[in-house]
Design an enzyme around this catalytic site. Structure first.
Site, short mmCIF file in Angstrom:
data_model
loop_
_atom_site.label_atom_id
_atom_site.label_comp_id
_atom_site.label_asym_id
_atom_site.label_seq_id
_atom_site.Cartn_x
_atom_site.Cartn_y
_atom_site.Cartn_z
N LYS A 71 -2.04 -1.52 -3.89
CA LYS A 71 -2.92 -0.36 -3.84
C LYS A 71 -2.09 0.91 -3.95
CE LYS A 71 -5.93 1.95 -0.61
NZ LYS A 71 -6.47 2.01 0.71
N LYS A 109 0.87 -1.18 0.00
CA LYS A 109 0.00 0.00 0.00
C LYS A 109 0.90 1.23 0.00
CE LYS A 109 -3.64 2.40 2.47
NZ LYS A 109 -4.65 2.34 3.52
N TYR A 137 -14.74 1.11 -7.49
CA TYR A 137 -16.01 1.83 -7.40
C TYR A 137 -16.83 1.67 -8.68
CZ TYR A 137 -13.62 3.54 -3.34
OH TYR A 137 -12.95 3.58 -2.14
#
Ligand code: PBG
Length: 326
Positions: A247, A194, A312
């Protein structure tokens, strides 16, 4: 010319026959934001088309997703400022609306896969993923807090936990805590690589969770680094992770590919809020065709090596796929 690659691209049927990558709705995880209360569906200004839902409306949303074949969800809580404190105690409070919501969702839709986020930031008055003391993010004192949060989430019914905090040693610590509490079947999707990215902006707007001071660079990875992702992946694998996540996704396709080539665990990629917001903004300006650019984007993440994509766009993709399947 003996070799003419265009021969295989001549018709739609032949193109389908030699298509190397296919992305189905089953590969997608849909991030959803939940807020305490009822009858709330509050659009996130920097991530149009995404909302903070109260549980009643969230159940409606999840039901709608299930009917189009989308059944994996990661849930994030938008916590009232007055419930936040230095040690994120609300994160494992039995009255926590996020935990209660998970139980309600799993009760109504046992077939869905419900994933949580394990980190202090939505509950921390400092807005950091770990415990802050004199401006420093403390590693080891954060672990027991994450452990309690994880057990509370498993107890609430989450299928998979997603530690997103980037503290050292937290995967092993959480795994042990879960096993000791009897949750041997609860999975861990570790936010392995991340990065300290500028692309989390709309997400922090949605949860009002931006750091109150400083940044996350002492725990999230430097965007310049690639080999360091191998260290994180080795540790998470050894500590018992069930998935390794990269990510963000698009600016880190090389990292996704690297982990896919070097590890046997399934690879997840988080196509984060800022990455989605850019495409939505361009489409709204008429600069890009959303229905073409969106699936091309998701396909590129899958092609790079992500088995699972958190995005999303999951619901729109599921709808698009159904449209073209009819
Ligand atoms: C919190 C967390 C963040 C995201 C997922 N979990 C924000 C952060 O680390 O600051 C970002 C997701 C997104 O931008 O869509 N630990």
């Amino acid at each position: 010319m003996l070799r003419r690659p265009r021969r295989n691209r001549r018709t739609a049927t032949q193109r389908a026959m030699m298509r190397e990558t296919q992305l189905t709705t089953g590969h997608l995880i849909y991030p959803l934001f939940i807020v305490d209360g009822s009858n709330i569906k509050d659009e996130i200004a920097s991530l149009p088309g995404n909302y903070r839902f109260s549980l009643d409306n969230l159940l409606v949303e999840i039901e709608e997703c299930l009917t189009i074949g989308l059944s994996n969800f990661i849930l994030f809580p938008a916590v009232n400022e007055n419930l936040k404190d230095k040690t994120a105690t609300y994160s494992y409070d039995p009255n926590n609306f996020y935990l209660k919501a998970a139980t309600a969702i799993k009760k109504q839709f046992p077939e869905c896969c419900l994933i949580s986020d394990v980190a202090m930031d939505p509950y921390s008055s400092d807005g950091h993923d770990g415990l802050v003391e004199n401006g420093k993010i403390l590693n080891d004192p954060t672990l027991p807090i994450l452990g309690k949060m994880a057990v509370a989430q498993a107890n609430a019914g989450f299928d998979i936990l997603g530690p997103s905090d980037m503290m050292d040693g937290r995967i092993g610590y959480i795994r042990e805590n879960l096993d000791d509490a009897g949750f041997t079947e609860t999975g861990i999707m570790s936010y392995t690589a991340k990065y300290a990215s500028a692309f989390y902006g709309p997400f922090r707007d949605a949860l009002d969770s931006a750091p109150k001071s400083g940044d996350k660079k002492t725990y999230q990875m430097d965007p310049a680094n690639k080999r360091e992702a191998l260290i994180e992946a080795e540790l998470d694998t050894a500590e018992g992770a069930d998935y390794l996540m990269v990510k963000p996704a698009l600016n880190y396709l090389d990292i996704i590919h690297l982990l896919k080539e070097n590890f046997e665990l399934p690879i997840a990629a988080y196509h984060v809020s800022g990455e989605c917001a850019m495409l939505i903004a361009a489409a709204r300006n008429g600069w890009l065709d959303y229905k073409q650019a969106m699936p091309e984007t998701l396909l590129s993440i899958h092609r790079a090596g992500a088995d699972v994509i958190l995005t999303y766009f999951a619901k729109d993709y599921a709808k698009l796929l159904r449209g073209s399947e009819n």
